[in-house]
Design a protein around this motif. Sequence first.
Motif, short mmCIF file in Angstrom:
data_model
loop_
_atom_site.label_atom_id
_atom_site.label_comp_id
_atom_site.label_asym_id
_atom_site.label_seq_id
_atom_site.Cartn_x
_atom_site.Cartn_y
_atom_site.Cartn_z
N PHE A 88 4.06 -8.85 -6.47
CA PHE A 88 3.37 -8.19 -5.35
C PHE A 88 4.37 -7.40 -4.51
N HIS A 116 -3.66 -5.51 -9.41
CA HIS A 116 -4.89 -5.46 -10.21
C HIS A 116 -4.96 -4.14 -10.98
N ASN A 117 -4.67 -3.04 -10.27
CA ASN A 117 -4.74 -1.72 -10.91
C ASN A 117 -3.69 -1.57 -12.02
N TRP A 118 -2.49 -2.06 -11.73
CA TRP A 118 -1.42 -1.93 -12.74
C TRP A 118 -1.67 -2.85 -13.93
N TYR A 162 1.87 -18.65 -8.04
CA TYR A 162 2.12 -17.74 -6.93
C TYR A 162 3.59 -17.82 -6.53
N GLY A 180 4.82 -3.21 -3.44
CA GLY A 180 4.66 -2.87 -2.03
C GLY A 180 3.83 -3.84 -1.22
N GLY A 181 3.51 -5.00 -1.78
CA GLY A 181 2.90 -6.04 -0.96
C GLY A 181 1.40 -6.20 -1.10
N ASN A 182 0.68 -5.11 -1.40
CA ASN A 182 -0.77 -5.20 -1.50
C ASN A 182 -1.16 -5.55 -2.94
N SER A 183 -1.79 -6.71 -3.11
CA SER A 183 -2.04 -7.18 -4.47
C SER A 183 -3.09 -6.35 -5.19
N LEU A 184 -3.83 -5.54 -4.44
CA LEU A 184 -4.81 -4.64 -5.07
C LEU A 184 -4.11 -3.77 -6.12
N GLN A 185 -2.89 -3.34 -5.81
CA GLN A 185 -2.14 -2.50 -6.73
C GLN A 185 -1.82 -3.24 -8.02
N GLU A 226 -2.86 -15.84 -7.38
CA GLU A 226 -3.75 -15.54 -6.25
C GLU A 226 -4.96 -16.44 -6.28
#
Lengths: 367, 238
Positions: B182, B193-195, B175, B186-191, B166
């Motif tokens: 990603f 980061h959390n994982w 990438y 589910g597509g949102n890279s925020l997840q 990213e």
Amino acid sequence: MIETFYDVLRRQGITRRSFLKFCSLTATSLGLGAAAAPQIAHALETRPRTPVLWLHGLECTCCSESFIRSAHPLTKDVVLSMLSLDYDDTLMAAAGHQAEAALDEIRTRYKGNYILAVEGNPPLNEDGMFAIQGGRPFLEKLRETAADCKAIISWGSCASWGCVQAAYPNPTRATPVHKVITDKPIIKVPGCPPIAEVMTAVVTYMLTFDRIPELDRQGRPKMFYGQRIHDKCYRRAHFDAGQFAEEFDDDGAKKGYCLYKLGCKGPTSYNACSTVRWNGGVSFPIQSGHGCIGCSEDGFWDKGGFYERVTDIKQFGIESTADKVGGYAAAAVGVGIAAHAAATALARARNKTGIDAKIGKDHHEHA
Amino acid sequence: MTTTLAEQDDFEAKRHSRLLKAIYVYEAPLRLWHWINALAVTVLAVTGYLIGTPLPGIGGEASAHYMMGWLRVLHFSFAWIFAFGFVGRIYWAFVGNRHARQIFLLPITSAKWWGEVWHEMKWYLFITREPYKYVGHNPMAQLMMFLFFTIGAVYMICTGCALYGEALGIDSWAYQSFSWVFTAVGGNSLQVHNWHRMGLWVTIIFVMLHVYAAFREDIMSRQSLISTMVSGWRMFKD
């Protein structure tokens, strides 16, 4: 005689000078450089006009609101001239049967040659009864219109991902367009709403070059969704320096420090806000002092708080972040280790372990 | 006639040596990898924690500071060391001795092995008075190393490379090769980061257990642990 875009524009009283300015502007905003301007002009002068049908599903019309506020009035005029002649139930002059007749006419006359722009999405529960237009479900209208189109533009986060009406628990089963129509090329232009200039540029690109712009992994045009807000954010220097606003009313916030710790989603949001900006390039959320909420990202409603950096992980319950789950788990393991160590020391003091007994015996023997 | 202190020690050592057995188990490259890895994991954990939840902000001119910049540079540099170290470790599993393969291959079809995992569990639960002696990892340690370290390392390298991609941009090799991560969440890279951050906590828990077990076994079991990872020699105490 075939009608070109240029013919339509001239008929609407747009001067050639304005037309050429529009071509330069479009070439620039598409990142194509000055040499592409004559190409765009040539294409618009010679290509037969491609009609665009604009459908509205389950949505709030913020995409249209954004679209008609396109910063460059000329862009708006041009694209509206291209669009309004055909079908957009919100913006068109015709209503009722006349409007539906226009839709049918385009579908049959330009079979396989029109572009379908969809704002909002179809709800699938109860056979699509949660969105009724002209007496029948939007789902049917979408399927029918999509069957004969050349390509689909999914406007906004609703059409692209589902957005708020698809947020948990999604009672109407609102479903993004690409999960309903699977046999057509789909260009996603997400955002809640998308940036006006991005919308007009995508339409212009497709109409001008008669092809789909280069898309990223998730089907978004790379030219606008190829970088994160974070990559081009004017506050990035403060991020790298480690200068953060801790509260919305503290000194850091006043000085315009990075909003990362206030939950800014810039580092995970792909969009052009930090370059194109909003309302004619006036500002964008971060410039106004609020973090990005990541409205153009898939499922942004269900990915935890807008004001937290480490956000919720649904799998561990609604209010659990990695830090909460991990912190408690680590603390529990720490307590467990301490208890185990104490039990071990006790067992050892009582000479209850095998090795102690052996070594004790051994010492005894050799002493 | 009096004996010198050195002679006394020598006598003592000789007497004791009848009890001690030693075997060379961990070869030099493996030991070097272990300690470099320990350093890398420590730096990665600290910098990673601070990247997700930074320290209180610094005042003054932005151009005078590079706090997050340095944290990220350190994180990425040690991530390279960790990742290449892991690749090197896989190579060593092929060319090293059989103990070098333990953390990659579990004899899960062997009932005997599972039985000894259970035996080791009983030793930890104070049910058994005496653990078995092993030259390499005991079966339970082997299982833990595989689950926490081997799987964990692959997980952290994959999610980490995706996030690194990213930053490098969507046309970068990182990438292109790791964006499937990603898609997987589910597509949102925020997840992601959390994982990835969840992985940090798993790593912290692994390190706590690993260090505790190493110290405890060094003291309590019938073989050496900590010195083995320094010298490579496993000492049996009885």
